[in-house]
Design a protein around this motif. Structure first.
Motif, short mmCIF file in Angstrom:
data_model
loop_
_atom_site.label_atom_id
_atom_site.label_comp_id
_atom_site.label_asym_id
_atom_site.label_seq_id
_atom_site.Cartn_x
_atom_site.Cartn_y
_atom_site.Cartn_z
N ALA A 28 36.16 56.20 9.85
CA ALA A 28 35.90 54.76 9.90
C ALA A 28 34.92 54.40 11.02
O ALA A 28 34.13 53.47 10.90
CB ALA A 28 37.21 54.00 10.08
N PHE A 29 34.94 55.16 12.12
CA PHE A 29 34.06 54.87 13.25
C PHE A 29 32.73 55.63 13.22
O PHE A 29 31.84 55.33 14.01
CB PHE A 29 34.78 55.18 14.57
CG PHE A 29 35.79 54.13 14.94
CD1 PHE A 29 35.39 52.90 15.44
CD2 PHE A 29 37.15 54.37 14.77
CE1 PHE A 29 36.31 51.94 15.77
CE2 PHE A 29 38.09 53.41 15.11
CZ PHE A 29 37.67 52.19 15.61
N MET A 30 32.56 56.59 12.36
CA MET A 30 31.33 57.38 12.29
C MET A 30 30.09 56.53 12.03
O MET A 30 29.07 56.74 12.69
CB MET A 30 31.45 58.49 11.25
CG MET A 30 32.27 59.67 11.72
SD MET A 30 31.61 60.43 13.20
CE MET A 30 30.27 61.36 12.50
N PRO A 31 30.09 55.60 11.09
CA PRO A 31 28.88 54.78 10.89
C PRO A 31 28.49 54.00 12.15
O PRO A 31 27.29 53.83 12.43
CB PRO A 31 29.27 53.83 9.75
CG PRO A 31 30.35 54.53 9.02
CD PRO A 31 31.09 55.31 10.07
N MET A 32 29.47 53.56 12.90
CA MET A 32 29.17 52.84 14.12
C MET A 32 28.45 53.75 15.12
O MET A 32 27.48 53.35 15.76
CB MET A 32 30.45 52.29 14.74
CG MET A 32 30.19 51.47 16.00
SD MET A 32 31.68 50.86 16.76
CE MET A 32 32.37 52.35 17.43
N THR A 34 26.62 56.49 14.45
CA THR A 34 25.27 56.81 13.98
C THR A 34 24.34 55.62 14.13
O THR A 34 23.17 55.78 14.50
CB THR A 34 25.30 57.29 12.52
OG1 THR A 34 25.91 56.31 11.70
CG2 THR A 34 26.03 58.61 12.38
N GLN A 35 24.83 54.42 13.86
CA GLN A 35 24.01 53.22 14.04
C GLN A 35 23.67 53.01 15.51
O GLN A 35 22.55 52.62 15.85
CB GLN A 35 24.72 51.98 13.48
CG GLN A 35 23.91 50.72 13.56
CD GLN A 35 22.65 50.79 12.72
OE1 GLN A 35 22.59 51.44 11.69
NE2 GLN A 35 21.61 50.11 13.18
N THR A 36 24.60 53.29 16.39
CA THR A 36 24.35 53.17 17.83
C THR A 36 23.28 54.16 18.27
O THR A 36 22.40 53.81 19.06
CB THR A 36 25.66 53.41 18.61
OG1 THR A 36 26.63 52.45 18.19
CG2 THR A 36 25.45 53.31 20.10
N MET A 37 23.33 55.36 17.77
CA MET A 37 22.30 56.36 18.11
C MET A 37 20.93 55.93 17.62
O MET A 37 19.94 56.04 18.34
CB MET A 37 22.68 57.72 17.49
CG MET A 37 23.91 58.34 18.08
SD MET A 37 23.59 59.08 19.66
CE MET A 37 22.63 60.47 19.17
#
Length: 139
Positions: A28-32, A34-37
């Motif tokens: 659930a937190f992985m997209p966050m 990757t978007q932060t990177m």
């Protein structure tokens, strides 16, 4: 006392269930992450381009306070004159990562427009930073 001496352990099903719950939370937190990177990388590129544009603006400002416009045209560091049109002088410089495009308008009433654009490369397909100012040229 009997509760402390119990030899009952965790079952395999409990371990698998806890791993599954942790995996769901992490996914659930992985997209966050990757978007932060991605956002961090874009911000770094814009910051670097803005620094280059600011450096060129400061260089031109220094020239405007220490020399005449005619002398300054040949003193712009590391840039080559590309073209002259309608009292605008256009310079370019290619660095390892960026393409810098500088335009200076010949002074009218001692005032001159200065425009710096920084692109990702010399195709000018992606504008990273842009600065514009008006400088007073000393005579």
């Amino acid at each position: 006392m009997n509760n402390f001496k119990s030899e009952r352990g965790i079952t395999l099903i409990e371990i698998i269930a806890s791993i599954a719950i942790l995996a769901i939370i992490i996914l659930a937190f992985m997209p966050m992450f990757t978007q932060t990177m991605r956002t961090s990388s874009i911000s770094t590129d814009i910051l670097d381009a803005t620094y280059l544009a600011q450096s060129k603006m400061e260089e031109v400002y220094h020239l405007s306070t220490t020399s005449t416009f005619d002398d300054a045209k040949s003193q712009i560091e590391d840039m080559s004159l590309v073209e002259t049109e309608n009292s605008w002088y256009h310079y370019e410089q290619t660095t390892d990562d960026y393409y810098i495009y500088l335009s200076i308008k010949e002074p009218q009433n001692e005032l001159s427009n200065v425009l710096v654009k920084v692109y990702r490369d010399n195709t000018k397909s992606k504008l990273e930073s842009q600065m514009e100012s008006i400088y007073r040229w000393e005579n």
